[in-house]
Design a protein around this motif. Structure first.
Motif, mmCIF file in Angstrom:
data_model
loop_
_atom_site.group_PDB
_atom_site.id
_atom_site.type_symbol
_atom_site.label_atom_id
_atom_site.label_comp_id
_atom_site.label_asym_id
_atom_site.label_seq_id
_atom_site.Cartn_x
_atom_site.Cartn_y
_atom_site.Cartn_z
ATOM 1 N N TRP A 61 61.030 0.306 -43.079
ATOM 2 C CA TRP A 61 59.982 -0.138 -44.009
ATOM 3 C C TRP A 61 58.716 -0.488 -43.224
ATOM 4 N N GLY A 62 58.868 -1.365 -42.233
ATOM 5 C CA GLY A 62 57.720 -1.754 -41.435
ATOM 6 C C GLY A 62 57.189 -0.616 -40.588
ATOM 7 N N ASN A 63 58.091 0.162 -40.020
ATOM 8 C CA ASN A 63 57.691 1.253 -39.139
ATOM 9 C C ASN A 63 56.839 2.276 -39.878
ATOM 10 N N PHE A 120 69.323 7.423 -45.535
ATOM 11 C CA PHE A 120 69.151 6.244 -46.374
ATOM 12 C C PHE A 120 67.871 5.497 -46.009
ATOM 13 N N ALA A 121 67.650 5.332 -44.699
ATOM 14 C CA ALA A 121 66.496 4.548 -44.229
ATOM 15 C C ALA A 121 65.170 5.243 -44.490
ATOM 16 N N THR A 122 65.197 6.570 -44.601
ATOM 17 C CA THR A 122 63.956 7.308 -44.833
ATOM 18 C C THR A 122 63.390 7.050 -46.227
ATOM 19 N N ILE A 123 64.191 6.467 -47.097
ATOM 20 C CA ILE A 123 63.686 6.053 -48.412
ATOM 21 C C ILE A 123 62.456 5.157 -48.225
ATOM 22 N N VAL A 134 58.810 5.311 -50.032
ATOM 23 C CA VAL A 134 58.430 4.248 -50.967
ATOM 24 C C VAL A 134 57.309 3.353 -50.440
ATOM 25 N N SER A 135 57.373 2.993 -49.151
ATOM 26 C CA SER A 135 56.434 1.983 -48.636
ATOM 27 C C SER A 135 54.963 2.382 -48.764
ATOM 28 N N PRO A 136 54.548 3.610 -48.423
ATOM 29 C CA PRO A 136 53.130 3.954 -48.599
ATOM 30 C C PRO A 136 52.685 3.857 -50.054
ATOM 31 N N THR A 176 56.800 -7.457 -46.792
ATOM 32 C CA THR A 176 57.369 -6.946 -45.541
ATOM 33 C C THR A 176 58.168 -8.021 -44.820
ATOM 34 N N ALA A 177 57.676 -9.246 -44.820
ATOM 35 C CA ALA A 177 58.380 -10.361 -44.180
ATOM 36 C C ALA A 177 59.733 -10.609 -44.835
ATOM 37 N N VAL A 178 59.774 -10.553 -46.164
ATOM 38 C CA VAL A 178 61.034 -10.751 -46.895
ATOM 39 C C VAL A 178 62.022 -9.642 -46.551
ATOM 40 N N ILE A 179 61.541 -8.417 -46.478
ATOM 41 C CA ILE A 179 62.407 -7.285 -46.149
ATOM 42 C C ILE A 179 62.962 -7.420 -44.738
ATOM 43 N N TYR A 180 62.113 -7.790 -43.793
ATOM 44 C CA TYR A 180 62.574 -8.005 -42.416
ATOM 45 C C TYR A 180 63.652 -9.090 -42.369
#
Length: 210
Positions: free
Chosen positions: A21-23, A152-155, A159-161, A183-187
């Motif tokens: 997500w962050g990356n 899975f992670a490529t979702i 989504v993020s952009p 982003t902080a919550v996701i991390y």
């Protein structure tokens, strides 16, 4: 199906998703943030946008060396080492993005420094965290496990952009605060799940298939 019900596998999937997500968010949106919020010109934007990823590479290299030395020393269990470095790789970026939410064009270089920390420490996940952990629990099926995890992670990359675009229609500093809070919550979620459920020994389903 055992892969999908394995808690260590799920921990890796979640950590990978949250890391990505962050990356991907910074990879695609960092130039916009630097231009619209930090007010860097195009020439400076290109230079400063590269710093966080140089930092990420350095953290990946350094964390891998340190973790290997700790494993060889036997002072800390391999499982604990993975949890520690993956925790660092998500908690430090979490703190960095929370601080970044308060940065304005009045102190742009502080923003660059926080981005270097925030994106940089994501490298710990690659050098000594969940990405290395895939080999430890998957055995001969590590490639398959990585493929599933990466799919899975490529979702996040899809989504993020889009979500950043929805949250920042006018590209203001206040709108970007919402992006950084999310982003902080996701991390934090990724760090907690990985610390609770990861391990560093081969899984039963990988042994049984051998």
């Amino acid at each position: 199906m055992s892969i999908f019900t394995s808690k260590p596998s799920i921990a890796i999937f979640i950590a990978h998703l949250c890391h990505n997500w962050g990356n991907y968010m910074f990879l695609t949106q960092l130039p916009s943030f630097m231009k619209d919020v930090l007010r860097f010109d195009i020439k400076s934007n290109g230079l400063f946008s590269s710093i966080p990823y140089i930092s990420c590479w350095m953290c990946a290299m350094i964390s891998s060396v340190i973790s290997d030395k700790l494993i060889i020393s036997g002072t800390i269990s391999k499982s604990s080492i993975r949890k520690i470095f993956n925790g660092i790789g998500l908690i430090v970026p979490m703190i960095a993005v929370l601080l970044l939410s308060m940065v304005t064009c009045a102190n742009p270089y502080m923003g660059v420094a926080l981005l270097a920390f925030g994106v940089g420490f994501l490298g710990c996940n690659s050098g000594a965290g969940f990405q290395v952990n895939i080999n430890e629990i998957g055995g001969d099926f590590s490639g398959i496990l990585f493929g599933i995890s990466n799919t899975f992670a490529t979702i996040s990359g899809i989504v993020s952009p889009y979500i950043v675009g929805v949250l920042t229609p006018d590209s203001t500093q206040h709108e970007w605060q919402h992006v950084f809070y999310l982003t902080a919550v996701i991390y934090l979620f990724g760090a907690i799940v990985y610390i609770l459920f990861s391990k560093a020994s081969i899984e039963k389903w990988a042994k049984n298939c051998n």
